[in-house]
Write a protein that holds these residues in place. Structure first.
Motif, short mmCIF file in Angstrom:
data_model
loop_
_atom_site.label_atom_id
_atom_site.label_comp_id
_atom_site.label_asym_id
_atom_site.label_seq_id
_atom_site.Cartn_x
_atom_site.Cartn_y
_atom_site.Cartn_z
N GLU A 195 44.42 37.39 -86.95
CA GLU A 195 43.40 38.12 -86.20
C GLU A 195 42.52 38.96 -87.13
O GLU A 195 41.30 39.01 -86.96
CB GLU A 195 44.08 39.02 -85.16
N LYS B 150 45.93 41.12 -79.70
CA LYS B 150 44.55 41.35 -79.24
C LYS B 150 44.36 42.80 -78.81
O LYS B 150 43.36 43.45 -79.15
CB LYS B 150 44.21 40.41 -78.08
N ASP C 34 50.20 36.98 -78.38
CA ASP C 34 48.75 37.00 -78.53
C ASP C 34 48.14 38.18 -77.77
O ASP C 34 47.18 38.81 -78.25
CB ASP C 34 48.12 35.69 -78.07
N GLU C 35 48.71 38.52 -76.61
CA GLU C 35 48.20 39.67 -75.86
C GLU C 35 48.42 40.96 -76.63
O GLU C 35 47.55 41.84 -76.66
CB GLU C 35 48.88 39.75 -74.50
#
Length: 261
Positions: free
Chosen positions: A24, A207, A203-204
């Motif tokens: 990310e 992010k 992923d949550e």
């Protein structure tokens, strides 16, 4: 910290939160160096994600930390962000000393001595950069204990207080100390935990955490919403309820953190 334009070293990032954070941050315009013990994983990451640099490092070994720091700083003299990500988690039964002592010692070596040694290896360099960040990684379990993992809980509580203390000492320098406080996240930190529906999807989590870094560049603690149930139980006055909820589903402590939003 600024969300882009950095050179970031993340030891312990060949999988889980570390790797997801590395990817990310790279997508946000940072130069990223991934560190880990297993060369085959490092080689695969380099092949699958061109532009990510890799370095072998074993954070339980002081000599390995020294060698890796020398390599990283030689290859990336503009390094300005260190994320002390490496960590282990073991289920322990403290009613049986023969069963827990080795894992307890390994947990402290990796989760406490590892970050201390990493900070020692890089802090002088970071202080020489005009805008630097030292990111530590604790846990919601630093603030409310999971019955099954005493040494892990204690190690993360130590990282929280280490972060608070080092921040005081580095006040007035160019180095910001930021503490990342994950809740239970779907990773392989414990066997089978990557499919635990009670845990936050990886992923949550990444992010939301990176979004907080972007919108709150001066934040000292990065707390996604799901960790606040654990983080602030004592301040809210419902600490006992938090601990009971965290540990109530299974008498052997197999229920993991993050059962509440």
């Amino acid at each position: 910290m600024n969300i882009s334009g950095n050179t970031v070293f993340i030891p312990g990032s060949t999988s889980g939160i570390g790797l997801a954070l590395a990817l990310e941050l790279k997508a946000r315009g940072n130069t990223v160096i991934v560190g880990g013990r297993r060369t085959e994983l490092l080689e695969r990451i380099a092949a699958e994600h061109p532009g990510i640099d890799t370095v072998r490092i074993d954070t339980t070994d002081p000599a390995s930390i020294t060698a890796a720091a020398q390599q990283v700083l030689a290859d990336h003299p503009d390094l300005n962000v260190l994320v002390t990500m490496a960590g282990v988690m073991h289920v322990e039964d403290w009613r049986d000393p023969a069963s827990f002592l080795a894992t307890a010692e390994a947990t402290v070596t990796t989760n406490v001595l590892g970050p201390i040694r990493l900070i020692a290896a890089f802090v002088e360099h970071l202080r020489g950069r005009p805008d630097a960040t030292l990111m530590t990684v604790s846990s919601g379990l630093a603030f409310a204990p999971l019955r099954a993992t005493p040494s892990y809980n204690a190690s993360k509580a130590a990282i929280h207080m280490l972060s608070e203390s080092v921040r005081l000492q580095l006040a007035g320098t160019s180095v910001k100390v930021v503490e990342l406080e994950p809740p239970s996240v779907r990773t392989a930190l414990l066997p089978g935990h990557e499919t635990n529906e009670l845990a936050m999807p990886l992923d949550e989590f990444v992010k939301e955490a990176v979004g907080l870094l972007e919108t709150r560049p001066d934040a000292e603690e990065i707390q996604v919403e799901r960790v606040k149930f654990l983080r602030y139980g004592e301040a809210r006055g419902d600490y006992d309820q938090v601990v009971a909820t965290l540990n109530g589903a299974d008498p052997h402590g197999k229920q993991t953190a993050g059962t509440r939003p």
